[in-house]
Design an enzyme around this catalytic site. Structure first.
Site, PDB file in Angstrom:
ATOM      1  N   PRO A   6       0.826  -1.215   0.000  1.00  0.00           N
ATOM      2  CA  PRO A   6       0.000   0.000   0.000  1.00  0.00           C
ATOM      3  C   PRO A   6       0.857   1.260   0.000  1.00  0.00           C
ATOM      4  O   PRO A   6       1.988   1.255   0.478  1.00  0.00           O
ATOM      5  CB  PRO A   6      -0.800  -0.103   1.304  1.00  0.00           C
ATOM      6  N   CYS A   7       0.305   2.314  -0.534  1.00  0.00           N
ATOM      7  CA  CYS A   7       0.997   3.603  -0.556  1.00  0.00           C
ATOM      8  C   CYS A   7       0.610   4.397   0.686  1.00  0.00           C
ATOM      9  O   CYS A   7      -0.565   4.627   0.941  1.00  0.00           O
ATOM     10  CB  CYS A   7       0.615   4.384  -1.809  1.00  0.00           C
ATOM     11  N   GLN A   8       1.592   4.799   1.475  1.00  0.00           N
ATOM     12  CA  GLN A   8       1.337   5.534   2.714  1.00  0.00           C
ATOM     13  C   GLN A   8       2.303   6.716   2.832  1.00  0.00           C
ATOM     14  O   GLN A   8       3.376   6.710   2.235  1.00  0.00           O
ATOM     15  CB  GLN A   8       1.566   4.631   3.925  1.00  0.00           C
TER      16      GLN A   8
END
Length: 466
Positions: free
Chosen positions: A180-182
């Site tokens: 995931p992109c965080q």
């Protein structure tokens, strides 16, 4: 009704009395499928006295598994994925992180790889994953939250953490991760002040799941990795996120294919429309450990040579007689129509995506995880001609003309999990969960092509190190 794969491997042995094998088999199936579906399968196999309460008692350990007939055993085993033939002598091993429902895994199995470790925290996605991907009980480990491995409780010393990772995750040649992109959070220590630490990235990547991928790369040092993310990763947090990711991979000793690509389109951004009729751009990072000497000349631009000669049409992916429940209700159709009309008047591009399956060149919008809400981004036209305008809108409100959303089976085909006209991919979850899972997944043929492109380098590395 559950679909039983006629090609599934079935053990020739039968059970005439309760056994550990029978218990294990039934528990495996109950771990994936709803009890009512398992009851139906066992009943159709000629079993008797099966009920949901009874299976729930077995699941809870309050009742023993009774003797299973050979037909019941065969029916249960047919609900589980069969062992790939190449697993008898796999060419290489790989791990599947943030695995979802296994879209990236499929391509690397096709080139002879064996999955030895899977990590996925979403329980519903795990059900679909286990229903479709074989797990060798001797060679494969399943993990839920990867942070249990990369951030083990009670360990604070970095070297001890890396040792724990090395001992927990099996050796492998390829790491796959759709992380995931965080946002990244600074630990308050610059790289210059962290030279005494094992890795400078420890100071930059804290608080993100990419940080956990980096720790595994640091501990296991696989020769290759493939990371996947949304296209917007490049611009996330004004480009800072992507810059830290690329700097971290460089620090860990990896060359990333097309890292310095400034052309348009960027070779690292791959659009699924070259493989299936869906506009879906994803960033693909292929890393090759620098000391292998294999990274020179490798580019994702060569994927164009692997594009199919003809992309399947949307019509070929559709079911011939979908259930009427997928037709939009009059209320929802009216809402979507009026919403689109309002924004069109304001000069905005918001609105539903209506697709005429008779058009062989139609390419639908990106299937998203929110598709279960209203299906607005991909609607199938059932006879309403948008160009006729509001005069025909009331007519379109009748059931014969209202558009419909894709069925979960059609989503499986649009994402490449099965070929047009097939129904081999098992969907053991609700429609809502299925839409979320397919919307969060990758388009399988894209990563099958990436795997095929990387395959000669994997084989070259193995030949040089055996």
């Amino acid at each position: 009704m559950l679909a039983i794969d006629p090609a599934a491997t079935v053990s020739p042995s039968s059970f005439s009395s309760p056994s550990d094998d029978a218990t294990s088999l039934l528990m495996q199936v109950l771990d994936i499928y709803a009890a009512r579906d398992v009851v139906q399968t066992l009943t159709e196999a000629g079993g008797c006295d099966w009920s949901v309460p009874r299976l729930n008692r077995i699941r809870q350990g309050k009742s023993a598994v009774p003797a299973l007939s050979s037909d019941e055993v065969s029916s249960l085993q047919a609900l589980l994925p069969s062992r790939p033939a190449h697993y008898a002598a796999p060419k290489f091993q790989f791990v599947d992180l943030f695995a979802g429902i296994g879209g990236i895994r499929r391509g690397f199995e096709q080139i002879g790889g064996q999955c030895v470790f899977t990590s996925e925290w979403n329980k519903e996605a795990v059900r679909t994953y286990k229903a479709n991907h074989y797990s060798d009980p001797q060679r494969h480990q399943f993990n839920s939250d990867i942070r249990l491995v990369t951030q083990p409780a009670g360990l604070t010393d970095e070297q001890a953490i890396y040792q724990h990772i090395d001992q927990t995750i099996p050796d492998h040649q390829v790491l796959l991760a759709g992380f995931p992109c965080q946002p990244f959070s600074l630990a308050g220590v610059s790289k210059k002040n962290a030279l005494g630490r094992a890795h400078g990235f420890e100071c930059e990547a804290q608080g993100t799941l990419f940080f956990d991928v980096a720790r595994i790369l640091a501990a296991k040092k696989p020769p290759f990795f493939v990371l996947e993310n949304v296209k917007n990763l490049k611009s996330h947090d004004k480009g800072r996120t992507f810059a830290i990711i690329m700097a971290t991979l460089d620090e860990l000793g990896y060359d990333v294919a097309d890292a310095a690509d400034s052309a348009t389109p960027d070779a690292k951004v791959v659009d699924a429309r070259h493989f299936l009729p869906q506009h879906r751009e994803r960033i693909v990072l292929v890393g090759i450990r620098r000391d292998t000497g294999l990274s020179d000349g490798f580019s994702l631009r060569a994927l164009s040579k692997l594009y199919p000669q003809q992309v399947p049409t949307l019509q070929s992916l559709l079911e011939p007689t979908p259930d009427a429940k997928y037709i939009l209700s009059p209320t929802l159709w009216n809402y979507l129509y009026q919403y689109a009309k309002k924004h069109k008047a304001k000069g905005n591009g918001f609105g539903f995506g209506l697709n005429d399956p008779r058009n062989p060149n139609v390419c639908v919008r990106t299937l998203s995880a929110r598709y279960y809400k209203d299906g607005s981004e991909i609607l199938i036209d059932r006879g309403w001609d948008q160009a006729q305008g509001e005069a025909d809108f009331q007519l379109a409100s009748n059931m014969a003309l209202r558009p419909r959303r894709l069925t979960p089976r059609e989503c499986a085909r649009l994402m490449g999990f099965e070929a047009p006209g097939q129904s081999q991919f098992r969907i053991p979850v609700s429609d809502t969960q299925a839409y979320k899972q397919f919307g969060n997944s990758v388009v399988v043929p894209v990563f099958a092509a990436v795997a095929q492109l990387l395959s000669p380098l994997i084989e070259q590395h193995l030949s040089q190190n055996t």
